[in-house]
Design a protein around this motif. Structure first.
Motif, PDB file in Angstrom:
ATOM      1  N   GLY A  42       0.784  -1.230   0.000  1.00 32.92           N
ATOM      2  CA  GLY A  42       0.000   0.000   0.000  1.00 32.92           C
ATOM      3  C   GLY A  42       0.814   1.276   0.000  1.00 32.92           C
ATOM      4  N   ASP A  43       2.145   1.169   0.021  1.00 39.09           N
ATOM      5  CA  ASP A  43       3.023   2.339   0.024  1.00 39.09           C
ATOM      6  C   ASP A  43       3.251   2.777  -1.421  1.00 39.09           C
ATOM      7  OD1 ASP A  43       5.149   4.188   0.190  1.00 39.09           O
ATOM      8  OD2 ASP A  43       6.009   3.176   1.938  1.00 39.09           O
ATOM      9  N   ALA A  44       2.773   3.951  -1.770  1.00 40.03           N
ATOM     10  CA  ALA A  44       2.862   4.428  -3.156  1.00 40.03           C
ATOM     11  C   ALA A  44       4.297   4.656  -3.606  1.00 40.03           C
ATOM     12  CB  ALA A  44       2.059   5.722  -3.300  1.00 40.03           C
ATOM     13  N   ARG A  45       5.230   4.730  -2.656  1.00 39.33           N
ATOM     14  CA  ARG A  45       6.635   4.941  -3.031  1.00 39.33           C
ATOM     15  C   ARG A  45       7.268   3.674  -3.591  1.00 39.33           C
ATOM     16  NH1 ARG A  45       9.376   6.468   2.318  1.00 39.33           N
ATOM     17  NH2 ARG A  45       8.092   4.656   2.897  1.00 39.33           N
ATOM     18  N   HIS A  46       6.610   2.527  -3.423  1.00 41.97           N
ATOM     19  CA  HIS A  46       7.174   1.251  -3.871  1.00 41.97           C
ATOM     20  C   HIS A  46       6.313   0.695  -4.998  1.00 41.97           C
ATOM     21  CE1 HIS A  46       7.842  -3.275  -3.353  1.00 41.97           C
ATOM     22  NE2 HIS A  46       8.980  -2.788  -3.804  1.00 41.97           N
ATOM     23  N   VAL A  47       6.885   0.645  -6.197  1.00 40.35           N
ATOM     24  CA  VAL A  47       6.187   0.111  -7.365  1.00 40.35           C
ATOM     25  C   VAL A  47       6.842  -1.222  -7.714  1.00 40.35           C
ATOM     26  CG1 VAL A  47       5.581   0.491  -9.777  1.00 40.35           C
ATOM     27  CG2 VAL A  47       5.704   2.436  -8.193  1.00 40.35           C
ATOM     28  N   PHE A  48       6.118  -2.316  -7.468  1.00 36.95           N
ATOM     29  CA  PHE A  48       6.700  -3.635  -7.745  1.00 36.95           C
ATOM     30  C   PHE A  48       6.239  -4.137  -9.111  1.00 36.95           C
ATOM     31  CE2 PHE A  48       6.671  -8.232  -7.907  1.00 36.95           C
ATOM     32  CZ  PHE A  48       8.006  -8.490  -7.623  1.00 36.95           C
ATOM     33  N   VAL A  49       7.209  -4.648  -9.890  1.00 35.39           N
ATOM     34  CA  VAL A  49       6.921  -5.226 -11.201  1.00 35.39           C
ATOM     35  C   VAL A  49       7.573  -6.602 -11.253  1.00 35.39           C
ATOM     36  CG1 VAL A  49       7.195  -5.000 -13.696  1.00 35.39           C
ATOM     37  CG2 VAL A  49       6.903  -2.945 -12.274  1.00 35.39           C
ATOM     38  N   GLN A  50       6.765  -7.632 -11.447  1.00 35.87           N
ATOM     39  CA  GLN A  50       7.332  -8.964 -11.620  1.00 35.87           C
ATOM     40  C   GLN A  50       7.767  -9.122 -13.068  1.00 35.87           C
ATOM     41  OE1 GLN A  50       4.938 -12.266 -10.351  1.00 35.87           O
ATOM     42  NE2 GLN A  50       6.435 -13.799 -11.022  1.00 35.87           N
ATOM     43  N   GLY A  51       9.050  -9.378 -13.286  1.00 36.82           N
ATOM     44  CA  GLY A  51       9.552  -9.505 -14.643  1.00 36.82           C
ATOM     45  C   GLY A  51      11.018  -9.860 -14.661  1.00 36.82           C
ATOM     46  N   ASP A  52      11.485 -10.166 -15.849  1.00 40.50           N
ATOM     47  CA  ASP A  52      12.828 -10.696 -16.075  1.00 40.50           C
ATOM     48  C   ASP A  52      13.714  -9.594 -16.657  1.00 40.50           C
ATOM     49  OD1 ASP A  52      15.077 -12.133 -16.964  1.00 40.50           O
ATOM     50  OD2 ASP A  52      13.870 -13.830 -17.629  1.00 40.50           O
ATOM     51  N   ILE A  53      14.931  -9.452 -16.117  1.00 43.96           N
ATOM     52  CA  ILE A  53      15.840  -8.435 -16.655  1.00 43.96           C
ATOM     53  C   ILE A  53      16.296  -8.770 -18.076  1.00 43.96           C
ATOM     54  CG2 ILE A  53      16.666  -7.627 -14.418  1.00 43.96           C
ATOM     55  CD1 ILE A  53      19.203  -9.323 -14.875  1.00 43.96           C
ATOM     56  N   CYS A  54      16.066  -9.996 -18.530  1.00 40.99           N
ATOM     57  CA  CYS A  54      16.382 -10.342 -19.915  1.00 40.99           C
ATOM     58  C   CYS A  54      15.296  -9.906 -20.894  1.00 40.99           C
ATOM     59  CB  CYS A  54      16.592 -11.852 -20.039  1.00 40.99           C
ATOM     60  SG  CYS A  54      18.059 -12.485 -19.194  1.00 40.99           S
ATOM     61  N   ASP A  55      14.186  -9.407 -20.377  1.00 42.03           N
ATOM     62  CA  ASP A  55      13.067  -8.952 -21.199  1.00 42.03           C
ATOM     63  C   ASP A  55      13.302  -7.496 -21.576  1.00 42.03           C
ATOM     64  OD1 ASP A  55      10.656  -8.112 -22.286  1.00 42.03           O
ATOM     65  OD2 ASP A  55       9.413  -9.146 -20.798  1.00 42.03           O
ATOM     66  N   ARG A  56      13.936  -7.275 -22.731  1.00 41.30           N
ATOM     67  CA  ARG A  56      14.326  -5.921 -23.131  1.00 41.30           C
ATOM     68  C   ARG A  56      13.111  -5.002 -23.280  1.00 41.30           C
ATOM     69  NH1 ARG A  56      18.408  -3.087 -26.077  1.00 41.30           N
ATOM     70  NH2 ARG A  56      17.684  -0.917 -26.058  1.00 41.30           N
TER      71      ARG A  56
END
Length: 357
Positions: free
Chosen positions: A48-62
């Motif tokens: 619920g903290d707007a300062r933290h935006v989490f994205v599930q993803g792979d660093i190989c995904d350009r």
């Protein structure tokens, strides 16, 4: 303004994100693939903290990385994402080549493309901070001087070879393209949220469960130990004041043999949660060493102290006590991460090892 953190749900990354947002209102975009060691429970306090935006993803995904950079326009990238366990790299090196080498290359290219669109002060302020390890330097003899930033690279495991390759990529992107990079090579971290495949958390959770405490070989492998929150403060210092293109070694000024670490953990558990069956050290079991096990690492951290004024705040005595207390208070976290896949891994790595003195 914001920063992009890769691998921010892992051990060091999650500690860094929590530490960053405890001291700053600058938002964090957190990109993590949530493989076995990535755990959103580490970041539950930020729900619920707007300062933290989490994205599930792979660093190989350009394409994904490009979208995140274009959307959030971070002033810095702090790159933790990596496969990081030597034993796992021995059993399955391919994942280490993909994440640590291909992933770093993809991230560098995306960052270079984004950086090239910036102008003026924004372009001058941008940083790419690559977080690496002392294992790239190889193994030291007992009397050899500690690793400095100019020590030759001599990686001895698939893991350390993949991290060495990523370090070289970062260096090359600075010298070839002018990318504003900084690199830190840290010693063995320990502290909260450490996945229990590594030495200290494995000893804690096994001891509490009454299971054997497996020690490789004679247990005399020496490492420098760094409390994870000290590592976080070092990264902040380098990100803020480090010279572009430079490498900074980050260590705890604490060399200890593995067997001594295990005995210290056992003694703390004897004090804090005694076992009616007897001292925890009774569970120590020597097992066949892993292939190519480096004998000694040691970090010379004088450069970061001299240039940036950083030194670790914790001694090993204070840091290891905080760590053991943290695990004793969070049995639910430990139980959750010890999933079926974790149990399968422990059986694979330790089940076939002969025991001995």
């Amino acid at each position: 303004m914001s920063i992009l953190v890769t691998g921010g749900a892992g051990f060091i990354g999650s500690n860094f994100v929590l530490d960053w947002l405890a001291q700053s209102d600058e938002p964090v975009v957190n990109l993590d693939a949530l493989t076995y060691a990535g755990n959103l429970r580490n970041l539950a306090s930020l729900q619920g903290d707007a300062r933290h935006v989490f994205v599930q993803g792979d660093i190989c995904d350009r394409a994904l990385v490009d979208r995140l950079l274009a959307t959030h326009r971070p002033r810095a990238i702090v790159h933790f994402a990596a496969e990081s366990h030597v034993d796992r790299s021995i059993h399955g090196p391919g994942a280490f080549m993909r994440t640590n080498i291909d992933g770093t290359f993809t991230l560098l290219e995306a960052a270079r493309g984004f950086w090239s669109t910036l102008e003026g002060a924004d372009k001058a302020a941008f940083r790419f901070h690559h977080v690496s390890t002392d294992e790239v330097y190889g193994s030291l003899s007992p009397a050899a001087p500690a690793f400095t930033e100019t020590h030759p690279y001599e990686p001895n495991s698939p893991y350390s070879a993949s991290k060495a390759a990523s370090d070289h990529l970062v260096r090359a992107w600075h010298h070839t393209y002018g990318m504003p990079v900084v690199t830190t090579n840290c010693s063995n971290n320990y502290g909260p949220y450490h996945f229990p495949e590594k030495l200290i958390p494995l000893m804690i959770v096994n001891a509490l469960a009454g299971k054997p405490l497996p020690v490789y070989g004679d247990g005399q492998q020496v490492r420098d130990w760094l409390y994870v929150k000290d590592h976080c403060s070092a990264i902040r210092a380098v990100l803020e004041r480090g010279r572009l293109g430079e490498t900074y070694n980050v260590g705890g000024w604490n060399e200890q043999a593995n067997i001594d670490i295990v005995k210290i953990v056992c003694a703390l558990l004897d004090e804090l949660r005694p076992d009616p069956a007897g001292p925890y050290a009774r569970l120590i079991t020597y097992v066949t060493d892993r292939p190519g096990h480096d004998r000694r690492y040691a970090i010379d951290a004088r450069k970061i102290e001299r240039e940036l004024g950083w030194r670790p705040a914790e001694t090993f005595a204070s840091g290891i006590r905080k760590t053991v207390e943290w695990y004793l208070a969070r049995g639910d976290w430990v139980a959750e991460v010890q999933s079926g896949s974790y149990r399968d891994w422990v059986a694979q790595n330790y089940g076939g090892r002969a025991t001995g003195a």
